[in-house]
Design a protein around this motif. Structure first.
Motif, PDB file in Angstrom:
ATOM      1  N   ASN A  32     -50.861  18.155  51.087  1.00  0.00           N
ATOM      2  CA  ASN A  32     -51.431  19.483  51.332  1.00  0.00           C
ATOM      3  C   ASN A  32     -52.273  19.501  52.613  1.00  0.00           C
ATOM      4  O   ASN A  32     -52.609  20.565  53.111  1.00  0.00           O
ATOM      5  CB  ASN A  32     -52.284  19.938  50.144  1.00  0.00           C
ATOM      6  N   LYS A  33     -52.611  18.321  53.149  1.00  0.00           N
ATOM      7  CA  LYS A  33     -53.521  18.253  54.300  1.00  0.00           C
ATOM      8  C   LYS A  33     -52.984  19.032  55.502  1.00  0.00           C
ATOM      9  O   LYS A  33     -53.721  19.737  56.164  1.00  0.00           O
ATOM     10  CB  LYS A  33     -53.768  16.791  54.700  1.00  0.00           C
ATOM     11  N   LYS A  75     -53.429  22.725  55.137  1.00  0.00           N
ATOM     12  CA  LYS A  75     -54.814  23.183  55.321  1.00  0.00           C
ATOM     13  C   LYS A  75     -55.258  23.080  56.780  1.00  0.00           C
ATOM     14  O   LYS A  75     -56.158  23.792  57.219  1.00  0.00           O
ATOM     15  CB  LYS A  75     -55.756  22.378  54.419  1.00  0.00           C
ATOM     16  N   ASN A 133     -59.018  11.666  52.666  1.00  0.00           N
ATOM     17  CA  ASN A 133     -57.662  11.975  53.140  1.00  0.00           C
ATOM     18  C   ASN A 133     -57.713  13.000  54.276  1.00  0.00           C
ATOM     19  O   ASN A 133     -56.886  12.983  55.176  1.00  0.00           O
ATOM     20  CB  ASN A 133     -56.815  12.576  52.006  1.00  0.00           C
ATOM     21  N   ALA A 154     -53.454  18.987  41.558  1.00  0.00           N
ATOM     22  CA  ALA A 154     -54.815  18.458  41.470  1.00  0.00           C
ATOM     23  C   ALA A 154     -55.737  19.296  42.354  1.00  0.00           C
ATOM     24  O   ALA A 154     -55.300  19.830  43.366  1.00  0.00           O
ATOM     25  CB  ALA A 154     -54.821  17.006  41.951  1.00  0.00           C
ATOM     26  N   CYS A 155     -57.006  19.402  41.951  1.00  0.00           N
ATOM     27  CA  CYS A 155     -57.953  20.209  42.730  1.00  0.00           C
ATOM     28  C   CYS A 155     -59.170  19.393  43.149  1.00  0.00           C
ATOM     29  O   CYS A 155     -59.762  18.681  42.329  1.00  0.00           O
ATOM     30  CB  CYS A 155     -58.517  21.355  41.896  1.00  0.00           C
ATOM     31  N   GLY A 156     -59.540  19.576  44.422  1.00  0.00           N
ATOM     32  CA  GLY A 156     -60.817  19.071  44.921  1.00  0.00           C
ATOM     33  C   GLY A 156     -61.672  20.288  45.233  1.00  0.00           C
ATOM     34  O   GLY A 156     -62.474  20.738  44.428  1.00  0.00           O
ATOM     35  N   THR A 157     -61.427  20.876  46.401  1.00  0.00           N
ATOM     36  CA  THR A 157     -62.118  22.129  46.747  1.00  0.00           C
ATOM     37  C   THR A 157     -61.414  23.346  46.145  1.00  0.00           C
ATOM     38  O   THR A 157     -61.964  24.435  46.141  1.00  0.00           O
ATOM     39  CB  THR A 157     -62.128  22.326  48.282  1.00  0.00           C
ATOM     40  N   ALA A 158     -60.162  23.173  45.700  1.00  0.00           N
ATOM     41  CA  ALA A 158     -59.304  24.248  45.153  1.00  0.00           C
ATOM     42  C   ALA A 158     -58.724  25.162  46.237  1.00  0.00           C
ATOM     43  O   ALA A 158     -58.130  26.191  45.928  1.00  0.00           O
ATOM     44  CB  ALA A 158     -60.006  25.079  44.082  1.00  0.00           C
ATOM     45  N   THR A 159     -58.857  24.782  47.502  1.00  0.00           N
ATOM     46  CA  THR A 159     -58.250  25.567  48.585  1.00  0.00           C
ATOM     47  C   THR A 159     -56.735  25.682  48.361  1.00  0.00           C
ATOM     48  O   THR A 159     -56.148  26.763  48.518  1.00  0.00           O
ATOM     49  CB  THR A 159     -58.471  24.851  49.951  1.00  0.00           C
ATOM     50  N   THR A 160     -56.125  24.562  47.994  1.00  0.00           N
ATOM     51  CA  THR A 160     -54.674  24.558  47.811  1.00  0.00           C
ATOM     52  C   THR A 160     -54.293  25.437  46.632  1.00  0.00           C
ATOM     53  O   THR A 160     -53.340  26.213  46.703  1.00  0.00           O
ATOM     54  CB  THR A 160     -54.179  23.101  47.600  1.00  0.00           C
ATOM     55  N   TYR A 168     -56.261  11.743  43.121  1.00  0.00           N
ATOM     56  CA  TYR A 168     -55.847  13.114  42.822  1.00  0.00           C
ATOM     57  C   TYR A 168     -54.589  13.169  41.944  1.00  0.00           C
ATOM     58  O   TYR A 168     -54.628  13.619  40.806  1.00  0.00           O
ATOM     59  CB  TYR A 168     -55.568  13.886  44.128  1.00  0.00           C
ATOM     60  N   THR A 197     -49.443  16.118  46.204  1.00  0.00           N
ATOM     61  CA  THR A 197     -50.209  16.533  47.380  1.00  0.00           C
ATOM     62  C   THR A 197     -50.535  15.367  48.319  1.00  0.00           C
ATOM     63  O   THR A 197     -51.398  15.498  49.197  1.00  0.00           O
ATOM     64  CB  THR A 197     -51.499  17.244  46.920  1.00  0.00           C
ATOM     65  N   GLY A 198     -49.866  14.229  48.121  1.00  0.00           N
ATOM     66  CA  GLY A 198     -50.049  13.109  49.062  1.00  0.00           C
ATOM     67  C   GLY A 198     -51.243  12.236  48.699  1.00  0.00           C
ATOM     68  O   GLY A 198     -51.517  12.000  47.530  1.00  0.00           O
ATOM     69  N   GLY A 199     -51.946  11.761  49.738  1.00  0.00           N
ATOM     70  CA  GLY A 199     -53.155  10.968  49.505  1.00  0.00           C
ATOM     71  C   GLY A 199     -52.917   9.484  49.269  1.00  0.00           C
ATOM     72  O   GLY A 199     -53.851   8.761  48.898  1.00  0.00           O
TER      73      GLY A 199
END
Ligand SMILES: Cc1ncc(COP(=O)(O)O)c(C=O)c1O
Length: 323
Positions: free
Chosen positions: A34-35, A38, A83, A189-195, A284, A311-313
């Protein structure tokens, strides 16, 4: 075209669940997952602000054109194993855009694999204390950074802004539309949830988006998601979906919090790689895939078609080994 791959799992077959994985991890060896989605519009905005003659640039990872008149620097924030730092550094090198990474915490030498890579791509690493790092969103800190580094374009941590969301609204569109609409539930998976916000803005026909926060107490993301959706919808940026906005969070698969893993997760990741031939990252995607399989085994999903976003990583797995 993005790659979608079926996953054959006995629990899924038993519960009549069809599982597919969207392999964003394969889009590029260095700027993967996803990087890139973004980063893309953030970098385009930086270029168009810095070099108006390139305002219509359309950055393409596979045909990286450069912008010789770009005189500024891309500055962003991240932890020592981030990432986002890794991908920003690589994208900077690819498109000849100088980058600065503001790194949370002290410098530790030798550099860990993530920071070593970022530096090798030409990123200038600047370490700040955890206290100072907390100011990463404040205008005062941004002014300080501008005074220190000159002409900078700031991308927030994790690429979490409207440009970041805009890129993520294009993820599903990159798959052929008829195919995308066949999925009932899209998991990520969510970190900031931007994706998640970008994906939610691109879904149609009652598709459900399920986010798996990797941080403990992920419920706090709910208001952040609502705010981001609201801000995006209030902007004039494109919305490819039908605005049904069906999303939910599953907050039980954080394994103790961000960066925390246990033997069960390690075992799951290893077995998944052996049986499916797909490597997941521990921070993630392994947590999300584990959660989905666990929910299938509990009978939560039945007679439906799920798309799981990889989403990679993977670079982060080196960091886990290093620690
Ligand atoms: C591999 C991976 N998956 C998922 C995420 C979560 O993305 P977001 O911060 O947009 O929720 C990240 C963070 O960017 C990530 O690196």
């Amino acid at each position: 075209m993005l790659l979608i791959q079926p996953i054959h799992h006995p629990s899924a077959t038993q519960h009549h669940v069809e599982l597919f994985v969207l392999r964003l991890d394969l889009i590029h060896p260095l700027v993967s997952g996803n990087k890139w989605f973004k980063l893309k519009y953030n970098l385009q905005t930086a270029i168009s602000q810095n070099c108006p003659q390139n305002s219509s640039i359309n950055l393409d990872l596979n045909h990286p054109q450069t912008c010789p008149h770009f005189r500024g620097k891309i500055l962003t924030f991240g932890g020592a194993y981030s990432n986002h730092i890794y991908a920003t550094a690589a994208a900077g090198k690819l498109f000849h855009l100088p980058t600065i990474g503001i790194i949370r915490g002290e410098e530790h030498l030798p550099l860990n694999p993530t920071l070593d890579f970022a530096q090798s791509q030409g990123m200038q690493l600047v370490y700040v204390s955890r206290e100072i790092y907390k100011q990463k969103h404040t205008p005062a800190f941004h002014q300080e950074l501008t005074a220190k580094f000159g002409d900078i374009f700031i991308i927030p941590e994790g690429g979490c802004n409207l440009d970041g969301i805009r890129g993520c609204t294009e993820i599903l569109a990159k798959i052929k539309t008829e195919t995308t609409e066949q999925f009932d539930i899209i998991c990520l998976a969510c970190g900031t949830a931007t994706t998640l916000v970008g994906i939610t803005l691109s879904t149609v026909k009652n598709q459900q988006v399920m986010g798996f926060p990797v941080l403990k107490g992920g419920e706090y993301l709910k208001s952040a998601i609502n705010d981001l959706l609201h801000q995006y919808l209030a902007s004039n940026l494109p919305v490819p979906g039908d605005k049904s906005l069906n999303w939910q969070l599953v907050c039980d698969y954080h394994f103790g919090g961000y960066g925390k893993i246990n033997q069960e997760l390690l075992h799951f990741q290893k077995e998944f790689a052996q049986t499916q031939g797909i490597t997941l990252d521990y921070i993630y995607t392994a947590k999300m895939f584990y959660g989905v399989i666990d929910l299938i085994q509990q009978g939560f999903f039945r007679h439906c078609r799920l798309l799981l976003i990889h989403t990679g990583g993977i670079q982060g797995n080196q960091g886990i080994a290093y620690m």
